[in-house]
Motif scaffolding. Sequence first.
Motif, PDB file in Angstrom:
ATOM      1  N   ALA A 107     -36.237  75.826 -30.321  1.00 47.79           N
ATOM      2  CA  ALA A 107     -37.622  74.876 -30.564  1.00 47.79           C
ATOM      3  C   ALA A 107     -37.646  74.333 -32.724  1.00 47.79           C
ATOM      4  O   ALA A 107     -37.806  73.683 -33.252  1.00 47.79           O
ATOM      5  CB  ALA A 107     -39.023  75.614 -30.857  1.00 47.79           C
ATOM      6  N   ARG A 108     -36.819  75.201 -33.192  1.00 48.37           N
ATOM      7  CA  ARG A 108     -36.393  74.769 -34.893  1.00 48.37           C
ATOM      8  C   ARG A 108     -35.423  73.453 -34.842  1.00 48.37           C
ATOM      9  O   ARG A 108     -34.638  73.018 -36.517  1.00 48.37           O
ATOM     10  CB  ARG A 108     -36.288  76.336 -35.471  1.00 48.37           C
ATOM     11  N   GLN A 109     -34.699  73.264 -33.759  1.00 50.92           N
ATOM     12  CA  GLN A 109     -33.725  72.452 -33.887  1.00 50.92           C
ATOM     13  C   GLN A 109     -31.800  73.109 -34.154  1.00 50.92           C
ATOM     14  O   GLN A 109     -30.997  71.961 -34.604  1.00 50.92           O
ATOM     15  CB  GLN A 109     -33.320  70.935 -34.561  1.00 50.92           C
ATOM     16  N   GLN A 110     -32.314  74.138 -33.517  1.00 52.86           N
ATOM     17  CA  GLN A 110     -30.713  75.096 -34.535  1.00 52.86           C
ATOM     18  C   GLN A 110     -30.085  75.748 -33.018  1.00 52.86           C
ATOM     19  O   GLN A 110     -30.663  75.548 -31.749  1.00 52.86           O
ATOM     20  CB  GLN A 110     -31.135  76.357 -35.515  1.00 52.86           C
ATOM     21  N   GLN A 111     -28.581  75.622 -33.820  1.00 51.39           N
ATOM     22  CA  GLN A 111     -27.932  76.529 -31.914  1.00 51.39           C
ATOM     23  C   GLN A 111     -27.971  77.836 -32.677  1.00 51.39           C
ATOM     24  O   GLN A 111     -28.030  78.662 -33.134  1.00 51.39           O
ATOM     25  CB  GLN A 111     -26.481  75.502 -33.180  1.00 51.39           C
ATOM     26  N   VAL A 112     -27.479  78.790 -31.600  1.00 51.27           N
ATOM     27  CA  VAL A 112     -27.433  79.831 -31.527  1.00 51.27           C
ATOM     28  C   VAL A 112     -25.844  80.672 -31.112  1.00 51.27           C
ATOM     29  O   VAL A 112     -25.252  79.740 -29.932  1.00 51.27           O
ATOM     30  CB  VAL A 112     -28.013  80.296 -30.261  1.00 51.27           C
ATOM     31  N   LEU A 113     -25.180  81.313 -31.208  1.00 54.07           N
ATOM     32  CA  LEU A 113     -23.640  81.771 -31.188  1.00 54.07           C
ATOM     33  C   LEU A 113     -24.235  83.584 -30.398  1.00 54.07           C
ATOM     34  O   LEU A 113     -24.349  84.247 -31.224  1.00 54.07           O
ATOM     35  CB  LEU A 113     -22.998  81.998 -31.826  1.00 54.07           C
TER      36      LEU A 113
END
Length: 734
Positions: A247-253
């Motif tokens: 939702a914060r326009q961030q990616q996840v690893l």
Amino acid sequence: MNDKKTNILRVAVPTPLRQTFDYLPPEGCLTLPAPGSRVRVPFQHRELVGIVLEVTTHSDFALHKLKKALAILDAEPVLAPDILALCLWAADYYHHPVGDVLDGALPVWLRQGKSAELSTESYWLLTDAGKIFDVETIKRAPRQTDLLRWLALHPEGATSRQLQEHDLPSTVLKTLVKKGLVALQKKSFTPLADAVTETPLALNAAQQQAVTEIIAAADTFKVFLLDGVTGSGKTEVYLQTITATLARQQQVLVLVPEIGLTPQTIQRFRRRFSVPVVALHSGLSDKERLNAWIAAKLGTAKIIIGTRSAIFSAFAALGLIIVDEEHDLSFKQQEGFRYHARDLAIMRARAVNIPIVLGSATASLETLARAQQGRYEHLRLPERAGGAVTPLFQVMDIRKADLDEGLSTSLLKTMREHLDAGGQVMLFLNRRGFAPVLICNTCGWLAACKRCDARMTYHHEPRRLHCHHCDAQRPVFKKCEGCGALDLQVIGLGTERLELAIAKHFPEHSIARVDRDSTQRKGSMETLLEDIQSGAHQILIGTQMLAKGHHFPNVTLVGIIDTDGGFFSTDFRAIERMGQLILQVAGRAGRASKAGTVIIQTRHPDHPLLLQLLRESYFYFANTLLKDRQLAELPPFAYFALFRAEAHLQDHATQFLQQIKNLVDNSDCAVPIWGPIAAPMPRKAGRYRVQLLMQAAQRPLLQRCLKRILPDIEKLPGKQNIRWSLDVDPLDMF
């Protein structure tokens, strides 16, 4: 010395040399490369692809001695500043050649100098005619029918590789192409999102607190230990935390320990999120790996799931790192560049100022100690989620039991009860093959590996002797190689032998064996797991491959055939690993609404640590081990560096390590050093193995000593006769 203002490229080249190299820019160069860019350079009699570390005007060599780089390969750096900094830190901490570290951080195609762009991919698609075709008209051609139906469910198309993985042969495509029902189309790789089919689950109080605290740490470096019993819903905590990150326009690893866990994790995440999810692991083709890597770098892939090497992936806007099963040994690279992906993940999170979650039901002692010291935030999930109850443990004393191929009468009786009730049964034996020993009853000859100080394992199908250390294989002869007698016998139990024994007792039930031998073919692990989930197999037999992170809701009984070896190993970490493995295996039982039972067969039913593990909890068990480690000055209360040397002659390896010991003794390094001594397996793959252990009470002290002696080690004579390596923070002392 270079006194003029001439630009010089400082380049890390993929060689075993622990240094960088200076080059002049290529002929006619108008734009200098930024740090992290690739350049093609001449090196000795070869051309190599190196990474620019900096552009400077100073060199320790005269300008006329510097070679010119051949080409600048990137307009923009392929390694962003955070990855470059991580690699430089890792090369320094683990004392590994920086060129090799940087080379390993890139996909293979980028190492070879190919373009850092998304490649085109060929996709098989239904034509307009294929979309409206009635498959019932060709029901006598089941392979064509299956392929048309599968493509109808995948309107984005499928690669030939994907069709093969689902047992849909590309040969059938030719027929369908002739009929005009299927066509081949080339298009640039674009990670696609699946339709959302799964809604979030309701959280209990502990899960909700964990999610709240992790979300509150957004854009802040903080390490969380998510410590939950097996089945406590750690994955749901991951998923709801990821929702906030996206939702914060961030990616996840998301890092997982094994390739086998990647497909099911991807499926779960794709069911939950309508964003592109990609995998990064060694099982991908070079093209697939490059495409996934670039998609993450461009930001089009939002969730990246991978094994340890995925920690070096590029990201446009990384916002969260999750390390699942953080205790797993697979996160530690055991060859070449011996890094620990969990520790590098923490360093990367620190560098980009984001939270990181370390999840485990059986956290490593190192991680637990840091949580107790307040360095990590300790989030506990003490109960199983969704109404599932903790399985009932039964310790079965088999000292005087009449065993049939390792199986007690009581275990067989309990298996029958659970199978009759419609449950699945899982048997755990961490030993593949048929039997670990082939012996002659006449003279006592043992089938030993000719290249290792180890016995060869007898395999029944196909019939062979196999060394699991050097991979040597040879046929089984009918006569003893020592005396010629025909009285050969196999001793001990492996998964193959256990499978045959179970088939004899339960011929009416289907058996799935999951070990390295049964999952060699690509896609076989995924197929086995799908069949287990569907109930096609009622009895599951496997090694630790079957125990790691899998969700089998219909398994109601787990039988652990043999755990005693962990109590008496020479490795001080063996008891910790034994406890972790028991609980991880036990966690497969009773994960849904059905109650679970775990039977542990042992010849040491009164062992105090086993009883503490089962009657109290892993937390108390681990705290007991931590107290013992502290008294013995062992990790995590001390820091190790292990030098290993291998040679065709043992004296060569011993003498080389003795020279290293002399360097330490003659320096002002105030660190104990032990050895050189033969490794627990003195000979492997035809080479004698010797090791030397350095120990320090503080990490900086050990690091200073290593930096002091390594330049002198490079100058030692006799290196051409040996292979040597340095392992900082070793987990495997063998």
